[in-house]
Motif scaffolding. Structure first.
Motif, PDB file in Angstrom:
ATOM      1  N   ARG A  11       2.458   9.573  -0.618  1.00 17.63           N
ATOM      2  CA  ARG A  11       2.014  10.116  -1.904  1.00 17.63           C
ATOM      3  C   ARG A  11       0.864   9.260  -2.395  1.00 17.63           C
ATOM      4  NH1 ARG A  11       7.414  10.366  -5.428  1.00 17.63           N
ATOM      5  NH2 ARG A  11       6.261  11.862  -6.666  1.00 17.63           N
ATOM      6  N   PRO A  12      -0.018   9.806  -3.218  1.00 15.88           N
ATOM      7  CA  PRO A  12      -1.072   8.962  -3.794  1.00 15.88           C
ATOM      8  C   PRO A  12      -0.472   7.922  -4.739  1.00 15.88           C
ATOM      9  CG  PRO A  12      -1.238  11.247  -4.584  1.00 15.88           C
ATOM     10  CD  PRO A  12      -0.114  11.194  -3.610  1.00 15.88           C
ATOM     11  N   CYS A  13      -1.136   6.789  -4.861  1.00 20.51           N
ATOM     12  CA  CYS A  13      -0.639   5.714  -5.732  1.00 20.51           C
ATOM     13  C   CYS A  13      -0.472   6.192  -7.169  1.00 20.51           C
ATOM     14  CB  CYS A  13      -1.571   4.509  -5.675  1.00 20.51           C
ATOM     15  SG  CYS A  13      -1.569   3.678  -4.071  1.00 20.51           S
ATOM     16  N   GLU A  14      -1.298   7.110  -7.591  1.00 16.39           N
ATOM     17  CA  GLU A  14      -1.206   7.639  -8.949  1.00 16.39           C
ATOM     18  C   GLU A  14       0.167   8.282  -9.189  1.00 16.39           C
ATOM     19  OE1 GLU A  14      -2.000   8.654 -12.807  1.00 16.39           O
ATOM     20  OE2 GLU A  14      -3.080   7.262 -11.514  1.00 16.39           O
ATOM     21  N   ALA A  15       0.732   8.918  -8.167  1.00 20.32           N
ATOM     22  CA  ALA A  15       2.051   9.547  -8.314  1.00 20.32           C
ATOM     23  C   ALA A  15       3.134   8.486  -8.546  1.00 20.32           C
ATOM     24  CB  ALA A  15       2.383  10.379  -7.081  1.00 20.32           C
ATOM     25  N   TYR A  16       3.057   7.378  -7.806  1.00 20.36           N
ATOM     26  CA  TYR A  16       4.036   6.302  -8.002  1.00 20.36           C
ATOM     27  C   TYR A  16       3.876   5.673  -9.385  1.00 20.36           C
ATOM     28  CZ  TYR A  16       4.877   6.626  -2.993  1.00 20.36           C
ATOM     29  OH  TYR A  16       5.192   7.066  -1.744  1.00 20.36           O
ATOM     30  N   ARG A  17       2.611   5.505  -9.820  1.00 17.32           N
ATOM     31  CA  ARG A  17       2.368   4.928 -11.136  1.00 17.32           C
ATOM     32  C   ARG A  17       2.925   5.832 -12.237  1.00 17.32           C
ATOM     33  NH1 ARG A  17      -0.424   5.487 -15.363  1.00 17.32           N
ATOM     34  NH2 ARG A  17      -1.663   7.195 -14.548  1.00 17.32           N
ATOM     35  N   ALA A  18       2.709   7.127 -12.105  1.00 17.82           N
ATOM     36  CA  ALA A  18       3.212   8.067 -13.116  1.00 17.82           C
ATOM     37  C   ALA A  18       4.740   8.059 -13.155  1.00 17.82           C
ATOM     38  CB  ALA A  18       2.698   9.476 -12.817  1.00 17.82           C
ATOM     39  N   GLU A  19       5.395   8.025 -11.992  1.00 17.94           N
ATOM     40  CA  GLU A  19       6.862   7.984 -11.946  1.00 17.94           C
ATOM     41  C   GLU A  19       7.387   6.697 -12.565  1.00 17.94           C
ATOM     42  OE1 GLU A  19       9.046  10.160 -11.292  1.00 17.94           O
ATOM     43  OE2 GLU A  19       8.061  11.669 -10.063  1.00 17.94           O
ATOM     44  N   SER A  51       3.488  -1.475  -3.110  1.00 11.21           N
ATOM     45  CA  SER A  51       3.221  -1.283  -1.680  1.00 11.21           C
ATOM     46  C   SER A  51       2.011  -0.379  -1.479  1.00 11.21           C
ATOM     47  CB  SER A  51       4.433  -0.663  -0.978  1.00 11.21           C
ATOM     48  OG  SER A  51       5.511  -1.548  -0.972  1.00 11.21           O
ATOM     49  N   CYS A  52       1.913   0.673  -2.256  1.00  7.26           N
ATOM     50  CA  CYS A  52       0.793   1.601  -2.141  1.00  7.26           C
ATOM     51  C   CYS A  52      -0.520   0.897  -2.477  1.00  7.26           C
ATOM     52  CB  CYS A  52       1.026   2.794  -3.061  1.00  7.26           C
ATOM     53  SG  CYS A  52      -0.183   4.117  -2.847  1.00  7.26           S
ATOM     54  N   ARG A  53      -0.518   0.133  -3.551  1.00  2.00           N
ATOM     55  CA  ARG A  53      -1.738  -0.589  -3.934  1.00  2.00           C
ATOM     56  C   ARG A  53      -2.106  -1.641  -2.897  1.00  2.00           C
ATOM     57  NH1 ARG A  53      -0.707  -1.253 -10.392  1.00  2.00           N
ATOM     58  NH2 ARG A  53      -1.413   0.838 -10.962  1.00  2.00           N
ATOM     59  N   GLU A  54      -1.096  -2.324  -2.352  1.00  2.79           N
ATOM     60  CA  GLU A  54      -1.349  -3.322  -1.311  1.00  2.79           C
ATOM     61  C   GLU A  54      -1.970  -2.648  -0.090  1.00  2.79           C
ATOM     62  OE1 GLU A  54       1.108  -6.475   1.486  1.00  2.79           O
ATOM     63  OE2 GLU A  54       2.051  -5.698  -0.325  1.00  2.79           O
ATOM     64  N   TRP A  55      -1.478  -1.474   0.260  1.00  3.88           N
ATOM     65  CA  TRP A  55      -2.040  -0.738   1.388  1.00  3.88           C
ATOM     66  C   TRP A  55      -3.501  -0.365   1.106  1.00  3.88           C
ATOM     67  CZ3 TRP A  55      -2.197   0.286   6.235  1.00  3.88           C
ATOM     68  CH2 TRP A  55      -2.932   1.356   6.689  1.00  3.88           C
ATOM     69  N   GLU A  56      -3.776   0.123  -0.090  1.00  2.00           N
ATOM     70  CA  GLU A  56      -5.143   0.509  -0.419  1.00  2.00           C
ATOM     71  C   GLU A  56      -6.097  -0.683  -0.408  1.00  2.00           C
ATOM     72  OE1 GLU A  56      -5.139   2.589  -4.156  1.00  2.00           O
ATOM     73  OE2 GLU A  56      -4.833   4.513  -3.154  1.00  2.00           O
ATOM     74  N   GLU A  57      -5.615  -1.843  -0.841  1.00  4.96           N
ATOM     75  CA  GLU A  57      -6.477  -3.020  -0.920  1.00  4.96           C
ATOM     76  C   GLU A  57      -6.637  -3.744   0.407  1.00  4.96           C
ATOM     77  OE1 GLU A  57      -4.783  -5.439  -3.980  1.00  4.96           O
ATOM     78  OE2 GLU A  57      -5.162  -3.935  -5.531  1.00  4.96           O
TER      79      GLU A  57
END
Length: 86
Positions: A11-19, A51-57
């Motif tokens: 899922r996009p990181c934005e989805a995790y942030r919103a949840e 984890s999603c942000r770490e992957w993106e960075e």
């Protein structure tokens, strides 16, 4: 595996942030506590976001392994019910 350019988190990181924001909101806390008698467990949403942000960075193999697990879904209608009550 981490260098594979085609892999993306489920899922996009934005989805995790919103949840995570929804789960940690005061309104959700009150509704969840009223219905279930306990605090909502929001830690997994925060770990997924990290984890999603770490992957993106960094394209970290560890983050990819953590994020590759199937995404957890909220209860049917959970988000819409909470937003309607706001």
């Amino acid at each position: 595996m981490a260098e594979g350019g085609g892999w993306q988190p489920p899922r996009p990181c934005e989805a995790y942030r919103a949840e995570w924001e929804l789960c940690s909101s005061a309104g959700h806390f009150l509704r969840h506590y009223y219905v279930h008698g306990e605090r909502p467990a929001c830690g997994q949403w925060r770990r997924d976001l990290d984890s999603c942000r770490e992957w993106e960075e960094r394209r970290s193999a560890e983050a990819q392994a953590r994020a590759a697990s199937p995404p957890r879904s909220t209860a049917p209608g959970h988000i819409t019910l909470c937003k309607e009550g706001s």
